[in-house]
Design an enzyme around this catalytic site. Structure first.
Site, PDB file in Angstrom:
ATOM      1  N   LYS A  34      38.361  47.349  28.366  1.00 32.43           N
ATOM      2  CA  LYS A  34      37.049  47.014  27.784  1.00 32.43           C
ATOM      3  C   LYS A  34      35.964  47.967  28.277  1.00 32.43           C
ATOM      4  CE  LYS A  34      36.827  42.675  29.192  1.00 32.43           C
ATOM      5  NZ  LYS A  34      38.091  42.533  29.938  1.00 32.43           N
ATOM      6  N   ARG A  39      39.063  48.252  43.459  1.00 29.56           N
ATOM      7  CA  ARG A  39      38.275  47.019  43.525  1.00 29.56           C
ATOM      8  C   ARG A  39      39.077  45.961  44.270  1.00 29.56           C
ATOM      9  NH1 ARG A  39      36.335  45.851  37.452  1.00 29.56           N
ATOM     10  NH2 ARG A  39      36.962  43.782  38.110  1.00 29.56           N
ATOM     11  N   ARG A  96      33.119  34.814  28.358  1.00 30.63           N
ATOM     12  CA  ARG A  96      34.474  34.620  28.876  1.00 30.63           C
ATOM     13  C   ARG A  96      34.923  33.178  28.743  1.00 30.63           C
ATOM     14  NH1 ARG A  96      34.425  39.329  32.723  1.00 30.63           N
ATOM     15  NH2 ARG A  96      36.555  39.659  33.433  1.00 30.63           N
ATOM     16  N   ARG A 150      43.641  36.338  37.886  1.00 29.33           N
ATOM     17  CA  ARG A 150      42.685  36.684  36.821  1.00 29.33           C
ATOM     18  C   ARG A 150      43.342  36.589  35.443  1.00 29.33           C
ATOM     19  NH1 ARG A 150      40.496  42.336  38.404  1.00 29.33           N
ATOM     20  NH2 ARG A 150      38.921  42.014  36.819  1.00 29.33           N
ATOM     21  N   ARG A 169      44.117  51.459  38.893  1.00 35.24           N
ATOM     22  CA  ARG A 169      42.691  51.595  38.576  1.00 35.24           C
ATOM     23  C   ARG A 169      41.871  51.923  39.835  1.00 35.24           C
ATOM     24  NH1 ARG A 169      39.283  47.434  34.966  1.00 35.24           N
ATOM     25  NH2 ARG A 169      39.660  45.904  36.600  1.00 35.24           N
TER      26      ARG A 169
END
Ligand code: AMP
Length: 215
Positions: A13, A160, A88, A171, A127
């Site tokens: 996203k 992160r 969300r 998540r 990531r």
């Protein structure tokens, strides 16, 4: 042009929102980024959000809804916006609808980036984000020019905390229970568009450009 980006955490996203931001010159508003900035600056909001984020849980609706409503009232959103990571939950979607209705606006596109869970897990493992400006990279798919250093601002690239594998699993679970129902919601609102998020960044850019057009 008012756009919402839907999709699991790590589906892309952020990357695709940045592309649309540049192409259409409308602001990219990422609630996760706003929370991370608040954590970095040790604000009240940041302290409240951190405990939820660290566990892979959603920050309570009431903390997010007003933050987004305030942001959308800013002048730079008059010609449109890209919301990344909001809404969300169904409560957030309804609140957004109400906020926009009051301003005489609507959502033009809810773009769902489709990606299977295993793809997400693999992607999150690689990531890296810039500690300075928040730009996102991937060790294999989108490597920085210089290892560990942000191409945009020269900041340090880090993983992160919530990209740790256990937190990613949580998540994803939260995504399936809380956020996935929004796909049906926006389908009913007749603004849903879907794109396969696994076909490579440039191919997704192409599909998005065709989808949104020259507006
Ligand atoms: P993201 O960068 O979009 O993956 O967001 C990181 C984290 O911030 C999420 O896992 C949530 O804990 C929190 N967050 C971001 N946006 C929202 C939202 N719209 N509602 C609730 N929590 C959010």
């Amino acid at each position: 042009m008012n756009i919402i980006m839907l999709g699991a955490p790590g589906a892309g996203k952020g990357t695709f929102s940045a592309f649309l931001e540049e192409k259409y010159n409308i602001p990219h508003i990422a609630t996760g980024y706003i929370f991370r900035e608040n954590i970095k600056n040790n604000t009240d909001l940041g302290q409240k959000a951190k405990s939820y984020m660290d566990q892979g849980l959603l920050v309570p609706d009431e903390l997010v809804v007003s933050l987004v409503a305030d942001r959308l009232a800013a002048d730079d959103c008059k010609k449109g916006f890209i919301l990344d990571g909001f809404p969300r939950t169904l409560v957030q979607a309804e609140a957004l609808k109400e906020t926009l209705e009051k301003a005489g606006a609507v959502i033009d596109y809810a773009i769902n980036i489709e990606a299977p869970d295993q793809f997400i897990v693999d992607r999150m493992a690689g990531r890296r984000v810039c500690k300075g400006c928040g730009a996102s990279y991937h060790l294999v798919n989108v490597p920085p020019k210089k290892e560990g250093i942000c191409d945009v601002c020269g900041g340090e690239l880090i993983q992160r905390e919530d990209d740790a594998p256990e937190t990613v699993a949580k998540r994803l679970e939260v995504y399936h229970s809380e956020t996935q129902p929004l796909i049906d919601y926006y389908e009913k609102e007749k603004v849903l568009k879907s794109v396969d998020g696994t076909i490579g960044r440039d191919n997704v850019f192409k599909v998005l450009s065709e989808m949104v057009g020259d507006a």
